[in-house]
Design a protein around this motif. Structure first.
Motif, short mmCIF file in Angstrom:
data_model
loop_
_atom_site.label_atom_id
_atom_site.label_comp_id
_atom_site.label_asym_id
_atom_site.label_seq_id
_atom_site.Cartn_x
_atom_site.Cartn_y
_atom_site.Cartn_z
N GLU A 92 72.73 37.94 25.36
CA GLU A 92 72.20 37.03 26.36
C GLU A 92 70.58 36.75 26.22
OE1 GLU A 92 73.44 37.97 30.14
OE2 GLU A 92 75.56 37.18 29.98
N TYR A 93 70.32 35.51 25.54
CA TYR A 93 68.96 35.47 25.35
C TYR A 93 68.26 34.67 26.45
CZ TYR A 93 69.66 36.84 20.55
OH TYR A 93 69.98 37.28 19.48
N HIS A 94 67.06 35.18 26.82
CA HIS A 94 66.11 34.59 27.88
C HIS A 94 64.79 34.23 27.39
CE1 HIS A 94 68.76 35.67 31.30
NE2 HIS A 94 69.12 36.54 30.57
N LEU A 95 64.42 33.00 27.42
CA LEU A 95 63.19 32.69 26.68
C LEU A 95 62.15 32.80 27.62
CD1 LEU A 95 65.04 29.92 24.45
CD2 LEU A 95 64.58 32.40 24.16
N VAL A 96 60.96 33.31 27.18
CA VAL A 96 59.67 33.27 28.11
C VAL A 96 58.44 32.81 27.43
CG1 VAL A 96 60.78 35.20 29.43
CG2 VAL A 96 59.14 35.72 27.66
N THR A 97 57.29 32.53 28.08
CA THR A 97 56.19 32.04 27.51
C THR A 97 54.94 32.87 27.86
OG1 THR A 97 55.72 30.80 29.70
CG2 THR A 97 56.82 29.56 27.82
N LEU A 98 55.20 34.31 27.60
CA LEU A 98 54.19 35.09 27.86
C LEU A 98 52.88 35.07 27.09
CD1 LEU A 98 53.52 37.82 29.36
CD2 LEU A 98 54.64 39.03 27.27
N ILE A 99 52.89 34.87 25.76
CA ILE A 99 52.05 34.66 24.96
C ILE A 99 50.94 33.47 25.30
CG2 ILE A 99 51.17 34.63 22.34
CD1 ILE A 99 52.63 37.25 23.24
N ASP A 100 51.79 32.47 25.51
CA ASP A 100 50.85 31.09 25.98
C ASP A 100 50.19 31.66 26.92
OD1 ASP A 100 52.29 29.74 24.10
OD2 ASP A 100 53.40 28.37 25.57
N GLY A 101 50.32 32.30 27.85
CA GLY A 101 49.60 32.52 29.13
C GLY A 101 48.40 33.81 28.65
N ARG A 102 48.59 34.54 27.69
CA ARG A 102 47.74 35.50 27.47
C ARG A 102 46.67 34.89 26.23
NH1 ARG A 102 51.26 41.16 26.95
NH2 ARG A 102 51.91 41.32 29.28
N MET A 103 47.43 34.12 25.23
CA MET A 103 46.52 33.70 24.14
C MET A 103 46.10 32.20 24.30
SD MET A 103 46.46 36.49 22.81
CE MET A 103 45.60 36.07 21.02
N VAL A 105 62.64 26.29 30.59
CA VAL A 105 61.75 27.47 30.22
C VAL A 105 60.58 27.84 31.15
CG1 VAL A 105 60.02 28.21 28.31
CG2 VAL A 105 61.88 26.43 27.94
N ALA A 106 60.15 27.08 32.11
CA ALA A 106 59.31 27.55 32.82
C ALA A 106 59.97 28.30 34.08
CB ALA A 106 58.60 26.19 33.61
N LYS A 107 61.25 27.96 34.37
CA LYS A 107 61.95 28.94 35.62
C LYS A 107 62.61 30.15 34.59
CE LYS A 107 65.40 27.96 38.90
NZ LYS A 107 66.34 26.83 39.59
N SER A 108 62.79 30.26 33.41
CA SER A 108 63.06 31.31 33.00
C SER A 108 61.98 32.51 33.06
CB SER A 108 63.51 31.03 31.45
OG SER A 108 63.99 32.32 30.80
N TYR A 109 60.81 31.83 32.74
CA TYR A 109 59.47 32.83 32.63
C TYR A 109 59.32 33.27 33.99
CZ TYR A 109 54.78 34.64 31.80
OH TYR A 109 53.70 35.20 31.87
#
Length: 258
Positions: free
Chosen positions: A127-138, A212-216
Motif C-alpha cells: 500500500e503506497y502513500h504518496l507525500v510531499t515532504l521534499i517540496d516543503g523542505r527544499m 496528495v495534499a490529504k495524504s501528506y
C-alpha cells in the motif's frame, strides 16, 4: 491690612483659580483622548476579526478535510493508499514515500526486485502513500506533481511501471525537475500505453492534487517524520539496520506459511 496686601492676596487667588481651570480642562482633554483611543482599539479589533474571518473563509476553499477525488482503486482510510498486489495476500507492506526523496529511491532500488517477486507470487500486497515532504523542505512542486502523475497512472492501470520509471529517473534532491508536467509526460512514454490524452489532461489539470495534499496531512497527523517509512507488521523495517531484501522475503514467507 493695607490696600496693597489685599490686592496681592486677590491676585494670588485669581492666579490659583486660573490654574485650577487649566487643570480641569487638561483632565477633560485627557479623558476624551482615553475614550477616543478605546474606540479606535475596539474598531481596530473589529477590523482584525473581520480580516481573520475573511481569511478563514478563503482557507476553507482549499481545505482537504472533506472528500476529495481519489484515483481508481485507492483503498484505506479516506482512500489514500494505492494498492499493488492481490487483495487476498496475507502480508501487507505499507510504504510512505516521496518521489523526490533520495532515500526512497535507494530503498526502491535495493528492494524492488524482491517486492515485485513477492507481489507477483501473491504473498505480498503493498500500500503506497504518496507525500510531499521534499517540496516543503527544499521548495518547488516536484513531489506534488510527480505524486499526482502517479495517481493518474493508477487510473490507467500503470501505477507500478510508472512508479518505477519515476525512481529510475529521479533528479537530484535540490532540482525540481519533476515540477515540470511536460517532463512527467515525457517519462510516461517509457511505459507502454500510458502517454495518452487522458493521462496528459489528468497531469496538466492536477486532478489529484487535493488527494496528495490529504495524504501528506495524514502523514503529518500520524506522527511520522521521514521518508521512506516502510511498515511491516506495524514496525518500520526501514529503520531496522539489520533488514535486507532476503530477510524481508523470509518474514513474508513465514507469515504466509503461518
Amino acid at each position: 491690612m493695607s490696600e496693597k496686601n489685599r490686592d496681592g492676596k486677590r491676585t494670588a487667588r485669581e492666579r490659583l483659580a486660573v490654574e485650577r481651570e487649566k487643570q480641569r480642562a487638561a483632565e477633560k482633554r485627557r479623558r476624551a483622548l482615553i475614550v477616543g483611543a478605546s474606540v479606535v482599539c475596539v474598531l481596530g479589533l473589529a477590523a482584525v476579526v473581520g480580516v481573520l474571518a475573511a481569511n478563514s473563509g478563503k482557507e476553507k476553499k482549499s481545505d482537504t478535510s472533506g472528500p476529495v477525488a481519489s484515483p481508481s482503486g485507492a483503498t484505506g482510510k479516506d482512500a489514500l493508499a494505492i494498492p499493488v498486489g492481490k487483495d487476498g495476500a496475507k502480508s501487507t507492506l505499507t510504504v510512505w514515500e516521496d518521489f523526490r526523496c533520495p532515500a526512497c529511491q535507494a530503498f526502491e532500488t535495493q528492494y524492488r526486485s524482491t517486492i515485485h517477486e513477492l507481489v507477483d507470487s501473491g504473498q505480498l500486497k503493498v500500500e503506497y502513500h504518496l507525500v510531499t515532504l521534499i517540496d516543503g523542505r527544499m521548495g518547488g512542486s516536484g513531489s506534488l506533481r510527480a505524486a499526482n502523475a502517479a495517481a493518474c497512472a493508477q487510473n490507467a492501470g500503470k501505477f507500478t511501471a510508472y512508479h518505477d520509471v519515476l525512481y529510475e529517473n529521479q533528479p537530484a534532491e535540490t532540482e525540481d525537475t519533476f515540477g515540470n508536467n511536460s517532463k512527467l509526460i515525457e517519462l510516461a512514454g517509457k511505459v507502454d500505453g500510458l502517454d495518452t490524452p487522458t493521462f496528459q489532461k489528468c497531469v496538466n489539470d492536477g486532478t489529484y492534487d487535493d488527494w496528495v495534499a490529504k495524504s501528506y496531512a495524514a502523514f503529518q497527523n500520524s506522527g511520522l517524520t521521514g521518508t521512506p517509512t516502510v511498515l511491516f507488521g506495524g514496525k518500520n523495517i526501514y529503520a531496522d539496520q539489520t533488514m535486507t531484501p532476503a530477510k524481508l522475503k523470509q518474514m513474508v514467507e513465514a507469515e504466509n506459511k503461518g
